[in-house]
Design a protein around this motif. Sequence first.
Motif, PDB file in Angstrom:
ATOM      1  N   LEU A   4       6.713  -1.453  -7.085  1.00 45.44           N
ATOM      2  CA  LEU A   4       6.271  -0.063  -7.008  1.00 45.44           C
ATOM      3  C   LEU A   4       5.352   0.015  -5.801  1.00 45.44           C
ATOM      4  O   LEU A   4       4.376  -0.731  -5.713  1.00 45.44           O
ATOM      5  CB  LEU A   4       5.517   0.330  -8.275  1.00 45.44           C
ATOM      6  CG  LEU A   4       6.299   0.197  -9.577  1.00 45.44           C
ATOM      7  CD1 LEU A   4       5.383   0.467 -10.763  1.00 45.44           C
ATOM      8  CD2 LEU A   4       7.472   1.140  -9.594  1.00 45.44           C
ATOM      9  N   VAL A   5       5.668   0.879  -4.855  1.00 43.56           N
ATOM     10  CA  VAL A   5       4.916   0.936  -3.604  1.00 43.56           C
ATOM     11  C   VAL A   5       4.232   2.290  -3.487  1.00 43.56           C
ATOM     12  O   VAL A   5       4.868   3.332  -3.630  1.00 43.56           O
ATOM     13  CB  VAL A   5       5.856   0.707  -2.394  1.00 43.56           C
ATOM     14  CG1 VAL A   5       5.083   0.793  -1.092  1.00 43.56           C
ATOM     15  CG2 VAL A   5       6.567  -0.625  -2.515  1.00 43.56           C
ATOM     16  N   TYR A   6       2.936   2.245  -3.246  1.00 44.36           N
ATOM     17  CA  TYR A   6       2.137   3.439  -3.014  1.00 44.36           C
ATOM     18  C   TYR A   6       1.620   3.365  -1.588  1.00 44.36           C
ATOM     19  O   TYR A   6       1.109   2.330  -1.156  1.00 44.36           O
ATOM     20  CB  TYR A   6       0.977   3.519  -4.007  1.00 44.36           C
ATOM     21  CG  TYR A   6       1.455   3.537  -5.435  1.00 44.36           C
ATOM     22  CD1 TYR A   6       1.872   4.728  -6.021  1.00 44.36           C
ATOM     23  CD2 TYR A   6       1.536   2.366  -6.178  1.00 44.36           C
ATOM     24  CE1 TYR A   6       2.334   4.743  -7.331  1.00 44.36           C
ATOM     25  CE2 TYR A   6       2.003   2.381  -7.479  1.00 44.36           C
ATOM     26  CZ  TYR A   6       2.392   3.574  -8.045  1.00 44.36           C
ATOM     27  OH  TYR A   6       2.864   3.591  -9.338  1.00 44.36           O
ATOM     28  N   LYS A   7       1.756   4.451  -0.842  1.00 45.03           N
ATOM     29  CA  LYS A   7       1.437   4.472   0.582  1.00 45.03           C
ATOM     30  C   LYS A   7      -0.022   4.085   0.850  1.00 45.03           C
ATOM     31  O   LYS A   7      -0.310   3.344   1.777  1.00 45.03           O
ATOM     32  CB  LYS A   7       1.734   5.855   1.149  1.00 45.03           C
ATOM     33  CG  LYS A   7       1.569   5.985   2.627  1.00 45.03           C
ATOM     34  CD  LYS A   7       2.120   7.296   3.177  1.00 45.03           C
ATOM     35  CE  LYS A   7       1.664   8.504   2.404  1.00 45.03           C
ATOM     36  NZ  LYS A   7       2.049   9.767   3.021  1.00 45.03           N
ATOM     37  N   ASN A   8      -0.942   4.606   0.047  1.00 44.87           N
ATOM     38  CA  ASN A   8      -2.365   4.313   0.235  1.00 44.87           C
ATOM     39  C   ASN A   8      -3.137   4.719  -1.024  1.00 44.87           C
ATOM     40  O   ASN A   8      -2.549   5.175  -2.003  1.00 44.87           O
ATOM     41  CB  ASN A   8      -2.913   5.034   1.475  1.00 44.87           C
ATOM     42  CG  ASN A   8      -2.641   6.527   1.438  1.00 44.87           C
ATOM     43  OD1 ASN A   8      -2.631   7.140   0.384  1.00 44.87           O
ATOM     44  ND2 ASN A   8      -2.409   7.113   2.607  1.00 44.87           N
ATOM     45  N   ASN A   9      -4.444   4.555  -0.972  1.00 45.09           N
ATOM     46  CA  ASN A   9      -5.303   4.869  -2.111  1.00 45.09           C
ATOM     47  C   ASN A   9      -5.235   6.348  -2.469  1.00 45.09           C
ATOM     48  O   ASN A   9      -5.267   6.720  -3.640  1.00 45.09           O
ATOM     49  CB  ASN A   9      -6.741   4.447  -1.800  1.00 45.09           C
ATOM     50  CG  ASN A   9      -7.610   4.442  -3.025  1.00 45.09           C
ATOM     51  OD1 ASN A   9      -7.248   3.870  -4.039  1.00 45.09           O
ATOM     52  ND2 ASN A   9      -8.753   5.079  -2.936  1.00 45.09           N
ATOM     53  N   GLN A  10      -5.118   7.208  -1.468  1.00 42.42           N
ATOM     54  CA  GLN A  10      -5.055   8.649  -1.731  1.00 42.42           C
ATOM     55  C   GLN A  10      -3.812   9.006  -2.531  1.00 42.42           C
ATOM     56  O   GLN A  10      -3.831   9.894  -3.378  1.00 42.42           O
ATOM     57  CB  GLN A  10      -5.084   9.437  -0.414  1.00 42.42           C
ATOM     58  CG  GLN A  10      -5.162  10.939  -0.621  1.00 42.42           C
ATOM     59  CD  GLN A  10      -6.388  11.368  -1.404  1.00 42.42           C
ATOM     60  OE1 GLN A  10      -7.500  10.907  -1.140  1.00 42.42           O
ATOM     61  NE2 GLN A  10      -6.193  12.231  -2.383  1.00 42.42           N
ATOM     62  N   GLU A  11      -2.720   8.294  -2.296  1.00 41.23           N
ATOM     63  CA  GLU A  11      -1.508   8.543  -3.076  1.00 41.23           C
ATOM     64  C   GLU A  11      -1.741   8.192  -4.549  1.00 41.23           C
ATOM     65  O   GLU A  11      -1.267   8.892  -5.437  1.00 41.23           O
ATOM     66  CB  GLU A  11      -0.325   7.758  -2.520  1.00 41.23           C
ATOM     67  CG  GLU A  11       0.971   8.124  -3.189  1.00 41.23           C
ATOM     68  CD  GLU A  11       2.196   7.501  -2.545  1.00 41.23           C
ATOM     69  OE1 GLU A  11       3.295   7.961  -2.863  1.00 41.23           O
ATOM     70  OE2 GLU A  11       2.050   6.561  -1.751  1.00 41.23           O
ATOM     71  N   LEU A  12      -2.496   7.126  -4.815  1.00 44.63           N
ATOM     72  CA  LEU A  12      -2.847   6.799  -6.209  1.00 44.63           C
ATOM     73  C   LEU A  12      -3.649   7.925  -6.838  1.00 44.63           C
ATOM     74  O   LEU A  12      -3.406   8.304  -7.982  1.00 44.63           O
ATOM     75  CB  LEU A  12      -3.661   5.504  -6.276  1.00 44.63           C
ATOM     76  CG  LEU A  12      -2.929   4.198  -6.112  1.00 44.63           C
ATOM     77  CD1 LEU A  12      -3.919   3.045  -6.194  1.00 44.63           C
ATOM     78  CD2 LEU A  12      -1.860   4.032  -7.151  1.00 44.63           C
ATOM     79  N   VAL A  13      -4.623   8.454  -6.110  1.00 45.09           N
ATOM     80  CA  VAL A  13      -5.430   9.562  -6.619  1.00 45.09           C
ATOM     81  C   VAL A  13      -4.535  10.757  -6.914  1.00 45.09           C
ATOM     82  O   VAL A  13      -4.646  11.384  -7.966  1.00 45.09           O
ATOM     83  CB  VAL A  13      -6.546   9.943  -5.616  1.00 45.09           C
ATOM     84  CG1 VAL A  13      -7.233  11.238  -6.032  1.00 45.09           C
ATOM     85  CG2 VAL A  13      -7.558   8.825  -5.487  1.00 45.09           C
ATOM     86  N   ASN A  14      -3.631  11.080  -5.990  1.00 46.80           N
ATOM     87  CA  ASN A  14      -2.750  12.229  -6.181  1.00 46.80           C
ATOM     88  C   ASN A  14      -1.862  12.061  -7.406  1.00 46.80           C
ATOM     89  O   ASN A  14      -1.605  13.018  -8.137  1.00 46.80           O
ATOM     90  CB  ASN A  14      -1.878  12.451  -4.943  1.00 46.80           C
ATOM     91  CG  ASN A  14      -2.691  12.876  -3.745  1.00 46.80           C
ATOM     92  OD1 ASN A  14      -3.829  13.295  -3.853  1.00 46.80           O
ATOM     93  ND2 ASN A  14      -2.100  12.740  -2.580  1.00 46.80           N
ATOM     94  N   ILE A  15      -1.381  10.861  -7.656  1.00 45.28           N
ATOM     95  CA  ILE A  15      -0.464  10.616  -8.761  1.00 45.28           C
ATOM     96  C   ILE A  15      -1.187  10.531 -10.105  1.00 45.28           C
ATOM     97  O   ILE A  15      -0.788  11.156 -11.083  1.00 45.28           O
ATOM     98  CB  ILE A  15       0.343   9.335  -8.510  1.00 45.28           C
ATOM     99  CG1 ILE A  15       1.303   9.559  -7.347  1.00 45.28           C
ATOM    100  CG2 ILE A  15       1.103   8.905  -9.759  1.00 45.28           C
ATOM    101  CD1 ILE A  15       1.980   8.301  -6.855  1.00 45.28           C
ATOM    102  N   PHE A  16      -2.261   9.763 -10.165  1.00 45.96           N
ATOM    103  CA  PHE A  16      -2.891   9.469 -11.453  1.00 45.96           C
ATOM    104  C   PHE A  16      -4.045  10.390 -11.818  1.00 45.96           C
ATOM    105  O   PHE A  16      -4.341  10.553 -12.992  1.00 45.96           O
ATOM    106  CB  PHE A  16      -3.405   8.025 -11.478  1.00 45.96           C
ATOM    107  CG  PHE A  16      -2.307   7.012 -11.531  1.00 45.96           C
ATOM    108  CD1 PHE A  16      -1.641   6.758 -12.704  1.00 45.96           C
ATOM    109  CD2 PHE A  16      -1.946   6.320 -10.390  1.00 45.96           C
ATOM    110  CE1 PHE A  16      -0.623   5.823 -12.753  1.00 45.96           C
ATOM    111  CE2 PHE A  16      -0.930   5.391 -10.428  1.00 45.96           C
ATOM    112  CZ  PHE A  16      -0.266   5.147 -11.608  1.00 45.96           C
ATOM    113  N   CYS A  17      -4.724  10.962 -10.852  1.00 46.92           N
ATOM    114  CA  CYS A  17      -6.006  11.598 -11.141  1.00 46.92           C
ATOM    115  C   CYS A  17      -6.004  13.119 -11.046  1.00 46.92           C
ATOM    116  O   CYS A  17      -6.916  13.758 -11.547  1.00 46.92           O
ATOM    117  CB  CYS A  17      -7.072  11.049 -10.194  1.00 46.92           C
ATOM    118  SG  CYS A  17      -7.156   9.246 -10.183  1.00 46.92           S
TER     119      CYS A  17
END
Length: 63
Positions: A4-17
Amino acid sequence: MEALVYKNNQELVNIFCKDCQKRERRGCKEMEPMNCDIVKGYMLGQQENGYGIIVGKFKIEAI
């Protein structure tokens, strides 16, 4: 192994938070997603299912 590849930390925030009600209740909006129990639980579950997890240039592995 699938990853599972996420472009950067901001993408994690956008998806999970973005719509996380627990973040609203707990007041942890400023917390990094990798410090969040919800995100860590999801990542661990995916690793147990055989997925690797990559965020930007970093591979996330369970301790």
